[in-house]
Each structure stands twice: as structure tokens, then as C-alpha cells.
Design a protein around this motif. Structure first.
Motif, PDB file in Angstrom:
ATOM      1  N   GLU A  12     -57.230  37.859  81.782  1.00 55.18           N
ATOM      2  CA  GLU A  12     -55.913  37.567  81.196  1.00 55.18           C
ATOM      3  C   GLU A  12     -55.964  36.274  80.377  1.00 55.18           C
ATOM      4  N   MET A  13     -56.699  35.285  80.873  1.00 52.72           N
ATOM      5  CA  MET A  13     -56.853  34.037  80.127  1.00 52.72           C
ATOM      6  C   MET A  13     -57.574  34.270  78.809  1.00 52.72           C
ATOM      7  N   ALA A  14     -58.587  35.122  78.826  1.00 51.36           N
ATOM      8  CA  ALA A  14     -59.318  35.430  77.587  1.00 51.36           C
ATOM      9  C   ALA A  14     -58.408  36.112  76.576  1.00 51.36           C
ATOM     10  N   VAL A  15     -57.547  37.016  77.060  1.00 49.07           N
ATOM     11  CA  VAL A  15     -56.573  37.672  76.180  1.00 49.07           C
ATOM     12  C   VAL A  15     -55.628  36.634  75.596  1.00 49.07           C
ATOM     13  N   ARG A  16     -55.207  35.702  76.450  1.00 46.88           N
ATOM     14  CA  ARG A  16     -54.311  34.644  76.009  1.00 46.88           C
ATOM     15  C   ARG A  16     -54.953  33.799  74.909  1.00 46.88           C
ATOM     16  N   GLU A  17     -56.221  33.434  75.084  1.00 56.37           N
ATOM     17  CA  GLU A  17     -56.912  32.618  74.093  1.00 56.37           C
ATOM     18  C   GLU A  17     -57.084  33.359  72.768  1.00 56.37           C
ATOM     19  N   ARG A  18     -57.318  34.675  72.831  1.00 64.21           N
ATOM     20  CA  ARG A  18     -57.417  35.455  71.584  1.00 64.21           C
ATOM     21  C   ARG A  18     -56.086  35.459  70.851  1.00 64.21           C
ATOM     22  N   ILE A 141     -60.949  25.909  81.933  1.00 65.83           N
ATOM     23  CA  ILE A 141     -61.197  26.846  83.037  1.00 65.83           C
ATOM     24  C   ILE A 141     -62.209  27.910  82.603  1.00 65.83           C
ATOM     25  N   LEU A 142     -61.999  28.463  81.412  1.00 68.62           N
ATOM     26  CA  LEU A 142     -62.924  29.488  80.910  1.00 68.62           C
ATOM     27  C   LEU A 142     -64.325  28.905  80.706  1.00 68.62           C
ATOM     28  N   TYR A 143     -64.382  27.678  80.223  1.00 65.66           N
ATOM     29  CA  TYR A 143     -65.682  27.061  79.980  1.00 65.66           C
ATOM     30  C   TYR A 143     -66.462  26.904  81.288  1.00 65.66           C
ATOM     31  N   TYR A 144     -65.818  26.366  82.311  1.00 56.08           N
ATOM     32  CA  TYR A 144     -66.514  26.101  83.568  1.00 56.08           C
ATOM     33  C   TYR A 144     -66.896  27.387  84.303  1.00 56.08           C
TER      34      TYR A 144
END
Length: 311
Positions: A12-18, A141-144
Motif C-alpha cells: 500500500e505504501m508503494a502504491v501511495r508513493e507512485r 520505511i520503504l528504504y529500510y
């Protein structure tokens, strides 16, 4: 290895970043098109006005005693001077009527053209996890968690970030942004409810205390129905979006009758809301009830960013 729940959360975070990247790209494209429109507008007006002035000049100038080469040289020099002068003039005129209105029309056209994707991605500006908005931390968060690190869960990353982030600097930057926001608007939508819970909203003008940027004032005639609602002390606010999509929203605030009268705040109104005091009768000024809003925390939004500020 992230847990199954964290993997779902990361997706969901990846979708948010896109969506945020697309939102930033669209905003950048809009700003590029606006700058290009201004340049083309200035160039067109410069060429048109320079040509007209050069033609007007040529009808009065006598070249009988000059050679063809000299005539050409004079005309080129005059044309260059006219281009420089008119270009500078039209640059200045971009901030004034009627060019200011034309640019405002083009901004509205751009916002209308790209309203769909901007509104669709707006829902991703905030991202809640365990009742807390963690949108500012998502890239970290995504990076770590997507790169081999000692941190294995979202909770571990948040704990690490909160321990390492210089919160005082962040809070100072957000407060500066809040002050810039209120410097660009003096209109808000004020929402209240009756004692029976019936909600209502109205657009209001407001002024900001010069000492505390989270203290706002607005006035109301004593005979209006909203007075009873305002005296209940419960309200929510949302400023009218600026040309760049800036808004301030809050339901964490207190509202009460102010100790000030409209006459006490007249100078502030003249500076922050030009024209508000014009035409008001002395009786209207004396009867106006002034309310004070003290904001405890607020949400700051633009087309591409979301911040939370606390006082």
C-alpha cells in the motif's frame, strides 16, 4: 523478513508513493506550462507592441539625407531599444490587470484540465497506521524494509526514525510553512452545529493575530443564527484553496467570544482584508461580535504535500 501484515502495508505504501510521484509530476507540468504561457504572452505582446511603435516612429522620421545602410542601422537600433523596453514593460504588467486576469484564467484552465488525477491522488496524502499519520516517513520505511537492514518491521523503523529525526528542526519548518499559508489567504469555511447536532458551514473572512499565528479573529452580526452555534464552542475550519492548492484544516481548536471589539481590530482588518471596513456604519462596527479561534493543531495541504502542525 517483514511479516505478512507488514508486506501488505508495504504494498500500500508503494502504491501511495507512485501516486505521490504522479502528483508531483503533474504539478511540475502545470508550473512548466504556466511559465511557458507567461513567456509566450510576453514575447507576443513585445513583438506586437514593438512593431507598432517602430511603424509609428518610421512615419515621422525623415531619412532623405541618410544612406540605405545608415537607415537600416538606425532602424535596427531603434527596434532593439523598443524590444528591450516593451519586454520589460510587459513583464511588469503580468502582475496587473488585464494580464493578471488572463494568467488567472489560464491557471483555472490548468486546474480544470488536471483536476481528475490530482483529486484521485489526494486520498493518498495521508497514510494512517495505528491511528497515526505516517505519510512523512513512508520513503524511509520503504528504504529500510526493502533494502537489507537490521530493521525488520514497520514499528521498528518508526521507532528508529523517531529517535533519529531532529524533531525541533522539522517543527520549525512546518511552522514556517503554516505562516506562509496564512499569508496567502483570508477566507475560510467555518463549520459548526446546532445543539441538536444539525451541521452548517459558511464562508468567512478572518484576520490573524500578529503575535500568534494560530490565533484568528472573525466577526459576526449579533442577530445571525450562527451566534448560538458559535457560543457552543465547537467548530472546524478549512481555508479556501489558494492558486497552488494550499489549504489549512483543523477541528482541534477552541472558539469563544473575544475581548476585542471590531474597532480594536480595525487596523488589522485594513491590512489583512483590504476593503472589509469600507462602507461599515458606526453602528455596525459597535454591534459586531468578534470571535477568537485558537488552533491547537492543523493539517497543511498542497497538491503534492501534507504536513501536520501543533502549537
Amino acid at each position: 523478513m517483514p511479516s505478512k501484515e507488514d508486506k501488505v502495508l508495504l504494498e500500500e505504501m508503494a502504491v501511495r508513493e507512485r501516486n505521490m510521484k504522479r502528483r508531483r509530476d503533474i504539478s511540475g507540468l502545470m508550473l512548466h506550462k504556466l511559465r511557458l504561457f507567461k513567456r509566450r504572452l510576453v514575447a507576443f505582446l513585445t513583438v506586437l507592441s514593438s512593431g507598432l511603435l517602430l511603424g509609428f516612429y518610421s512615419t515621422f522620421e525623415q531619412f532623405k539625407s541618410m544612406s540605405i545602410v545608415s537607415v537600416i542601422e538606425v532602424n535596427v537600433l531603434v527596434a532593439a531599444i523598443l524590444v528591450l523596453f516593451t519586454s520589460y514593460f510587459w513583464q511588469l504588467m503580468l502582475k496587473h490587470w488585464p494580464l493578471k486576469n488572463l494568467i488567472s484564467w489560464y491557471k483555472t484552465r490548468l486546474r480544470t484540465t488536471y483536476a481528475g488525477p490530482l483529486l484521485a491522488s489526494k486520498r493518498w496524502l495521508q497514510f494512517y497506521y495505528k491511528g497515526r499519520d505516517i505519510s512523512p516517513y513512508i520513503p524511509q520505511i520503504l528504504y529500510y524494509l526493502q533494502n537489507e537492514s537490521a530493521l525488520k518491521t514497520v514499528d521498528e523503523v518508526l521507532a528508529f526514525i523517531n529517535g533519529e529525526t531532529p524533531s525541533e528542526v522539522k517543527e520549525h519548518n512546518v511552522l514556517d510553512k503554516f505562516r506562509r499559508f496564512i499569508g496567502e489567504t483570508n477566507q475560510m469555511v467555518l463549520s459548526t452545529a446546532t445543539a441538536d447536532g444539525i451541521p452548517s458551514s459558511r464562508q468567512m473572512r478572518f484576520i490573524v493575530s500578529p503575535e500568534k499565528s494560530n490565533v484568528w479573529y472573525f466577526g459576526s452580526a449579533p442577530e445571525t443564527p450562527k451566534i448560538a452555534e458559535l457560543d457552543l464552542g465547537k467548530a472546524a475550519i478549512n481555508t479556501i484553496p489558494t492558486s497552488t492548492g494550499m489549504t489549512i484544516a483543523s477541528n482541534k481548536l477552541s472558539i469563544k467570544r473575544s475581548k476585542y471589539k471590531l474597532s480594536d481590530l480595525a487596523d488589522l482588518y485594513r491590512v489583512q482584508v483590504p476593503g472589509f471596513m469600507d462602507g461599515l456604519l458606526e453602528a455596525d462596527i459597535d454591534n459586531e461580535i468578534i470571535y477568537e479561534i485558537v488552533i491547537e493543531s492543523a493539517r497543511l495541504d498542497t497538491w503534492t504535500q501534507h504536513d501536520q502542525v501543533k502549537f
